[in-house]
Scaffold this motif. Structure first.
Motif, PDB file in Angstrom:
ATOM      1  N   THR A  30       0.693  -1.129  -0.092  1.00 35.16           N
ATOM      2  CA  THR A  30       0.048  -0.017  -0.003  1.00 35.16           C
ATOM      3  C   THR A  30       0.847   1.198  -0.117  1.00 35.16           C
ATOM      4  OG1 THR A  30      -0.414  -0.142   2.361  1.00 35.16           O
ATOM      5  CG2 THR A  30      -2.127  -1.105   1.035  1.00 35.16           C
ATOM      6  N   LEU A  31       2.024   1.266   0.738  1.00 33.59           N
ATOM      7  CA  LEU A  31       2.935   2.632   0.870  1.00 33.59           C
ATOM      8  C   LEU A  31       4.039   2.432  -0.169  1.00 33.59           C
ATOM      9  CD1 LEU A  31       2.686   3.135   4.644  1.00 33.59           C
ATOM     10  CD2 LEU A  31       1.012   4.062   2.901  1.00 33.59           C
ATOM     11  N   GLY A  32       4.212   1.137  -1.073  1.00 31.93           N
ATOM     12  CA  GLY A  32       5.398   1.312  -1.766  1.00 31.93           C
ATOM     13  C   GLY A  32       6.527   0.609  -1.170  1.00 31.93           C
ATOM     14  N   HIS A  33       7.626   0.154  -2.109  1.00 34.27           N
ATOM     15  CA  HIS A  33       8.625  -0.614  -1.582  1.00 34.27           C
ATOM     16  C   HIS A  33       9.776   0.107  -1.015  1.00 34.27           C
ATOM     17  CE1 HIS A  33       7.404  -4.415  -3.567  1.00 34.27           C
ATOM     18  NE2 HIS A  33       7.061  -3.819  -4.487  1.00 34.27           N
TER      19      HIS A  33
ATOM     20  N   THR B 185       9.094   2.690   1.189  1.00 33.04           N
ATOM     21  CA  THR B 185       8.675   2.732   2.606  1.00 33.04           C
ATOM     22  C   THR B 185       8.877   1.441   2.957  1.00 33.04           C
ATOM     23  OG1 THR B 185       7.033   4.523   2.227  1.00 33.04           O
ATOM     24  CG2 THR B 185       6.902   2.979   4.053  1.00 33.04           C
ATOM     25  N   GLY B 186       8.536   0.340   2.445  1.00 31.84           N
ATOM     26  CA  GLY B 186       8.921  -1.075   3.225  1.00 31.84           C
ATOM     27  C   GLY B 186      10.504  -1.285   3.354  1.00 31.84           C
ATOM     28  N   ASP B 187      11.179  -0.801   2.343  1.00 29.48           N
ATOM     29  CA  ASP B 187      12.787  -0.937   2.568  1.00 29.48           C
ATOM     30  C   ASP B 187      13.097  -0.352   3.742  1.00 29.48           C
ATOM     31  OD1 ASP B 187      12.602  -2.594   0.482  1.00 29.48           O
ATOM     32  OD2 ASP B 187      13.737  -1.095  -1.019  1.00 29.48           O
ATOM     33  N   GLN B 188      12.669   1.189   3.858  1.00 27.52           N
ATOM     34  CA  GLN B 188      13.029   1.940   5.213  1.00 27.52           C
ATOM     35  C   GLN B 188      12.608   1.380   6.179  1.00 27.52           C
ATOM     36  OE1 GLN B 188      11.162   5.646   4.124  1.00 27.52           O
ATOM     37  NE2 GLN B 188      13.081   6.365   3.152  1.00 27.52           N
ATOM     38  N   LEU B 189      11.219   0.738   6.344  1.00 24.47           N
ATOM     39  CA  LEU B 189      10.973   0.029   7.371  1.00 24.47           C
ATOM     40  C   LEU B 189      11.854  -1.126   7.976  1.00 24.47           C
ATOM     41  CD1 LEU B 189       8.922  -0.346   9.899  1.00 24.47           C
ATOM     42  CD2 LEU B 189       7.613  -1.777   8.090  1.00 24.47           C
ATOM     43  N   LEU B 190      12.112  -1.806   6.968  1.00 26.96           N
ATOM     44  CA  LEU B 190      13.508  -3.014   7.254  1.00 26.96           C
ATOM     45  C   LEU B 190      14.525  -2.680   7.692  1.00 26.96           C
ATOM     46  CD1 LEU B 190      12.464  -5.159   3.878  1.00 26.96           C
ATOM     47  CD2 LEU B 190      11.819  -5.726   6.180  1.00 26.96           C
ATOM     48  N   GLN B 191      15.114  -1.526   7.352  1.00 23.91           N
ATOM     49  CA  GLN B 191      16.439  -1.020   7.810  1.00 23.91           C
ATOM     50  C   GLN B 191      16.227  -0.606   9.343  1.00 23.91           C
ATOM     51  OE1 GLN B 191      16.683   2.198   4.898  1.00 23.91           O
ATOM     52  NE2 GLN B 191      18.162   0.871   3.690  1.00 23.91           N
ATOM     53  N   MET B 192      15.169  -0.033   9.719  1.00 23.08           N
ATOM     54  CA  MET B 192      14.807   0.299  11.118  1.00 23.08           C
ATOM     55  C   MET B 192      14.590  -0.894  11.759  1.00 23.08           C
ATOM     56  SD  MET B 192      12.347   3.741  10.323  1.00 23.08           S
ATOM     57  CE  MET B 192      12.535   4.293  11.871  1.00 23.08           C
ATOM     58  N   VAL B 193      14.311  -1.859  11.386  1.00 25.76           N
ATOM     59  CA  VAL B 193      13.850  -3.056  12.184  1.00 25.76           C
ATOM     60  C   VAL B 193      15.264  -3.861  12.358  1.00 25.76           C
ATOM     61  CG1 VAL B 193      13.155  -5.525  11.862  1.00 25.76           C
ATOM     62  CG2 VAL B 193      11.434  -3.471  11.433  1.00 25.76           C
ATOM     63  N   ALA B 194      16.319  -3.818  11.299  1.00 24.54           N
ATOM     64  CA  ALA B 194      17.523  -4.343  11.448  1.00 24.54           C
ATOM     65  C   ALA B 194      18.282  -3.637  12.737  1.00 24.54           C
ATOM     66  CB  ALA B 194      18.229  -4.254  10.343  1.00 24.54           C
TER      67      ALA B 194
ATOM     68  N   SER C 156      -3.462   4.089   2.795  1.00 23.81           N
ATOM     69  CA  SER C 156      -3.039   4.312   1.470  1.00 23.81           C
ATOM     70  C   SER C 156      -3.937   4.960   0.513  1.00 23.81           C
ATOM     71  CB  SER C 156      -2.790   2.801   0.955  1.00 23.81           C
ATOM     72  OG  SER C 156      -2.803   2.875  -0.456  1.00 23.81           O
ATOM     73  N   SER C 157      -3.707   5.774  -0.189  1.00 26.96           N
ATOM     74  CA  SER C 157      -4.619   6.506  -1.232  1.00 26.96           C
ATOM     75  C   SER C 157      -5.237   5.340  -2.229  1.00 26.96           C
ATOM     76  CB  SER C 157      -3.705   7.497  -2.042  1.00 26.96           C
ATOM     77  OG  SER C 157      -2.697   6.966  -2.802  1.00 26.96           O
ATOM     78  N   ASN C 158      -4.338   4.407  -2.401  1.00 30.58           N
ATOM     79  CA  ASN C 158      -4.873   3.369  -3.268  1.00 30.58           C
ATOM     80  C   ASN C 158      -6.216   2.604  -2.500  1.00 30.58           C
ATOM     81  OD1 ASN C 158      -3.111   3.878  -5.179  1.00 30.58           O
ATOM     82  ND2 ASN C 158      -1.814   2.155  -4.511  1.00 30.58           N
ATOM     83  N   LEU C 159      -5.940   2.327  -1.185  1.00 29.68           N
ATOM     84  CA  LEU C 159      -7.156   1.690  -0.670  1.00 29.68           C
ATOM     85  C   LEU C 159      -8.231   2.656  -0.584  1.00 29.68           C
ATOM     86  CD1 LEU C 159      -7.789  -0.560   1.259  1.00 29.68           C
ATOM     87  CD2 LEU C 159      -6.894   0.458   3.074  1.00 29.68           C
ATOM     88  N   MET C 160      -7.957   3.952  -0.175  1.00 32.03           N
ATOM     89  CA  MET C 160      -9.262   4.639  -0.117  1.00 32.03           C
ATOM     90  C   MET C 160      -9.904   4.905  -1.462  1.00 32.03           C
ATOM     91  SD  MET C 160      -9.728   6.232   2.788  1.00 32.03           S
ATOM     92  CE  MET C 160     -10.547   7.713   2.440  1.00 32.03           C
ATOM     93  N   GLY C 161      -9.210   4.866  -2.655  1.00 31.19           N
ATOM     94  CA  GLY C 161      -9.583   5.092  -3.799  1.00 31.19           C
ATOM     95  C   GLY C 161     -10.550   3.722  -4.141  1.00 31.19           C
ATOM     96  N   LEU C 162     -10.249   2.475  -3.882  1.00 34.22           N
ATOM     97  CA  LEU C 162     -10.963   1.343  -3.919  1.00 34.22           C
ATOM     98  C   LEU C 162     -12.197   1.321  -3.245  1.00 34.22           C
ATOM     99  CD1 LEU C 162      -8.268  -1.566  -3.596  1.00 34.22           C
ATOM    100  CD2 LEU C 162      -9.821  -1.048  -5.564  1.00 34.22           C
ATOM    101  N   PHE C 163     -12.073   1.868  -1.910  1.00 36.47           N
ATOM    102  CA  PHE C 163     -13.227   2.000  -0.919  1.00 36.47           C
ATOM    103  C   PHE C 163     -14.461   2.934  -1.523  1.00 36.47           C
ATOM    104  CE2 PHE C 163     -11.028   1.145   3.567  1.00 36.47           C
ATOM    105  CZ  PHE C 163     -11.246   0.159   3.092  1.00 36.47           C
TER     106      PHE C 163
END
Length: 774
Positions: A385-388, A390-399, A645-652
């Motif tokens: 929903t937020l993109g790769h 953001t996902g990569d940054q989150l993984l770095q912070m988890v590490a 996510s704007s995509n999720l809101m768009g689907l709704f």
């Protein structure tokens, strides 16, 4: 670079527009004179004069705007402002011409009416070549010019005027389509021109670069080149590269021998290399060693020898390549082969190697090695929903958090996606590993702040031990993976130790997945419907669709067991689509029995939202079943809403546009639940049955339910309580004015045929009756 293309293309389109402006003004003046001369004896002079003055003022303003544009040469930051100014000028001109279609349309002269239409149509057609560089400007000009006369003609309502109105409107549509194509051609041509220009610049730069490189190679070759006397090894000639690498001047090098530069070689070794190359019939021979600089430091080189026997005395061409950078690159490759590039943690290869290396120490010291398999819960939702990025940054912070809580002797590794391995060596007591697992979970649970947004993830951890659970690293990893999936099945955000029972459970999951893949084909699936009743009146309002599976081998499989398997294996998409279609088909039949429609609630999983085809599937199911969309309610879980996510809101929004209602299922079991009610367009809130189960005895549950109902009603959200199983629960919910209830006290889930029988019994209950539920 693409943005610069767009800016340059837009600037050129503006130049085209303003370059054609004076021509457009001149033509407009000529048309004004012609129209004024024709209308002079017909139109009121005050109106004609006022109209001409307004038009002249607009034209003067546009002429002045064109002069300013030509003199100012606007910067890129001002282009949009000049575009808006041109657009306003075009609209203003069109509005004045549109007024002509109203005031110069005498009712007593068909000829003058037709003349006015032809003038305006000609202006709109002529402006196509002038304004097509900016489609919005042309569209605004054409519409404001032709639409008034089109409407004015239609008002007469006779056949001739209707025909004029239709033809004028048709011409407007044709011109707009032509302008759109013309505008697209202009944009494409400009874009290609700048792409070609950029390509030519790149080619020119590349040519210059290659020329410069060739020049540098010829004038100052980076490698060391020596001409050496084959008999004495004296250096006869060298290049600038040799002087630069060694720190000697070219004159100083002529006083040295090859042995001074390369200590590892002497006359005997050198002649042996030359002789071996001759015997092998090779043109050159190469080997590695170390050169010594003037300051005494060494650096690695690869030496190539080429004997030239045509000279007298014979000489040898020696080329030496500095291998320092290559050795650094090889070290980098070794790093890349053993470490994760995103987080900097060891990768799977290095982690399993370290695990294997620790086995012998564990056996010698009578200790254990704990291998933790960690998987982030709900990470896929955030990533999708937020993109790769953001996902990569989150993984770095988890590490980073993992490294903060582990000892230096421990190893945290990323093995792919959102999966991590933690190695805890020299374990003596199980409680030590439990403490580490708790610490890891507690460390990951607090929110991560990314781009001023709080993101929540949790961790599910599986743990296996050497030598108890396996004698190889791969076996330990496999068993820890099994334990991790068991942790997810236990509700996530916890850790589980591997056991033999888990292995059996994993085997059952594989069997379930295998059988589930053929369940639709073998017609083993069935939908049951659990009635939902109005709490105060007892009137049947709808039903929740619940999937059931009866396999020939496995028997009746619980949804709590096969639904997670379906989600993990990707089977949830075909199953979910089938349930949606069948539920709509069945709900469309209910009015035939009950005499009135009922809504049907269908659970929709996160993968169905993320697949991208949910809206079309809902639309297809509604059209195929002829079920009115307001009687379909889609139940979503809080986990889907965790990552905004704007995509999720768009689907709704697309689902709401269809008329479908949205329900938040299992409310209160996720994170930040209250914020979802404000952020998302939820029609119905379903209180999770875990709050209802002890409602008649647990004061905490009573307080929570009371608060949830009050909050939902304050937001005009309907409340459904599921899992009602006793009279005390029902009475409490009725007193708290819960809107709808469902549960075994009222009715168990019924097959489609049994539910129709249930509907037939409900026909005896008047719609406005106020009766007891049980």
């Amino acid at each position: 670079m693409e943005n610069q293309f767009k800016i340059d293309c837009y600037a050129d389109r503006l130049n085209i527009l303003y370059a054609n402006l004076n021509q457009s003004i001149l033509v407009t003046l000529m048309v004004i004179l012609v129209l004024a001369s024709i209308q002079y004896d017909v139109a009121a002079h005050s109106i004609l004069t006022s109209w001409i003055l307004v038009q002249l003022l607009v034209l003067i303003g546009r002429f002045w705007l064109g002069l300013r544009f030509a003199r100012k040469a606007p910067m890129n930051s001002d282009l949009r402002k000049w575009g808006r100014r041109f657009f306003i000028g075009a609209v203003s001109t069109g509005l004045v011409w549109g007024a002509a279609g109203l005031v110069f349309f005498p009712s007593n002269s068909i000829a003058l009416q037709v003349f006015t239409v032809l003038v305006l149509a000609g202006l709109a057609a002529g402006a196509l070549t002038v304004l097509a560089a900016d489609f919005p400007s042309y569209a605004a000009y054409a519409c404001t010019t032709l639409l008034p006369v089109t409407v004015n003609s239609a008002i007469y309502a006779d056949r001739l005027h209707i025909a004029i109105s239709v033809l004028t409107f048709s011409m407007l549509i044709f011109l707009l389509r032509a302008a759109k194509r013309f505008n697209g051609s202009i944009k494409t041509s400009l874009h290609l021109r700048y792409e070609n220009r950029e390509l030519m610049q790149q080619l020119e730069c590349e040519k210059k670069r290659l020329d410069n490189r060739l020049t540098r190679i010829l004038q100052d070759f980076s490698s060391e080149i020596y001409l050496v006397d084959l008999n004495t090894l004296d250096i006869l000639q060298s290049n600038a590269g040799a002087s630069r690498n060694l720190g000697y001047s070219e004159q100083e090098l002529l006083q040295l021998s090859l042995s001074d530069v390369h200590p590892g070689i002497d006359q005997a070794v050198f002649l042996g290399l030359v002789e071996s190359s001759s015997e092998a019939d090779q043109g050159a021979v190469a080997f590695r060693g170390d050169n010594r600089r003037r300051d005494g430091t060494l650096y690695p080189v690869e030496m190539r020898l080429q004997v030239v026997t045509s000279e007298d005395p014979p000489i040898c061409l020696v080329t030496m390549l500095d291998m320092s950078e290559r050795f650094h690159y090889e070290e980098k490759l070794r790093y890349q082969a053993n470490y994760d590039q995103l987080t900097g943690l060891p990768n799977k290869v290095l982690a399993l190697t370290r695990a294997s290396q620790a086995f012998e120490r564990c056996l010698n010291n009578n200790t254990k090695l704990a291998l933790m398999f960690l998987d982030l819960d709900n990470f896929k939702t955030i990533n999708d929903t937020l993109g790769h990025k953001t996902g990569d940054q989150l993984l770095q912070m988890v590490a980073e958090r993992l490294n903060q809580v582990l000892r230096t002797s421990d190893t945290a590794a990323r093995i792919g996606g959102d999966e991590f391995i933690i190695l805890i060596p020299d374990v003596v007591e199980l409680s030590c590993v439990e403490k580490v697992a708790h610490k890891i979970i507690d460390t990951i649970t607090p929110p991560f702040l990314l781009d001023n947004r709080e993101l929540y993830v949790t961790a599910s951890i599986g743990i296996s031990f050497f030598p108890d659970d396996g004698n190889t690293a791969e076996k330990l990893l496999q068993h820890a993976d099994t334990a991790m999936y068991n942790a997810k099945a236990q509700g996530k955000n916890n850790f589980q130790f591997f056991s033999r029972e888990m292995k059996e459970m994993a085997a059952r999951h594989l069997l379930i997945e295998s059988k589930l893949r053929k369940a639709l084909e073998l017609d083993e699936l069935e939908i049951h419907f659990q009635p939902q009743l109005d709490t105060s009146s007892g009137i049947l309002l709808g039903a929740e669709a619940l999937l059931r599976w009866n396999n020939q081998v496995l028997g009746q499989v619980s949804p709590g067991e096969f639904i997670p398997v379906a989600e993990n294996s990707g089977l949830i998409l075909p199953l979910g689509n089938w349930v949606l279609e069948q539920a709509c088909m069945e709900a469309a039949r209910w009015p035939q029995t009950l005499g009135r429609p009922l809504r049907v609630a269908v659970n929709v999983s996160s993968p169905q939202f993320q697949d991208g085809g949910l809206v079309e599937k809902v639309k297809e199911s509604l059209e195929k079943s002829c079920l009115p969309p307001e009687y379909l309610e889609l139940e979503i879980t809080e986990s889907l809403l965790m990552a905004e996510s704007s995509n999720l809101m768009g689907l709704f929004q697309q689902l709401l546009d269809l008329g479908v209602k949205l329900s938040l299922d299992d409310f209160g079991t996720g994170y930040s639940s209250l914020s979802y009610l404000k952020r998302f367009p939820i029609h119905t809130l379903k209180i999770d049955q875990s709050f209802i189960r002890e409602l008649h005895t647990d004061q905490n549950d009573q307080s929570l339910v009371t608060a949830i109902v009050a909050m939902a009603h304050g937001l005009n959200i309907e409340v459904v309580a599921e899992g009602v199983e006793c009279d005390e629960q029902l009475e409490f919910l009725r007193q708290r004015e819960v809107d709808i209830v469902q549960g075994f006290l009222l009715s168990k889930p019924l097959s489609a045929d049994n539910f129709r029988d249930y509907l037939a019994q409900q026909c005896e209950v008047p719609v406005d009756a106020s009766v007891e539920l049980v």
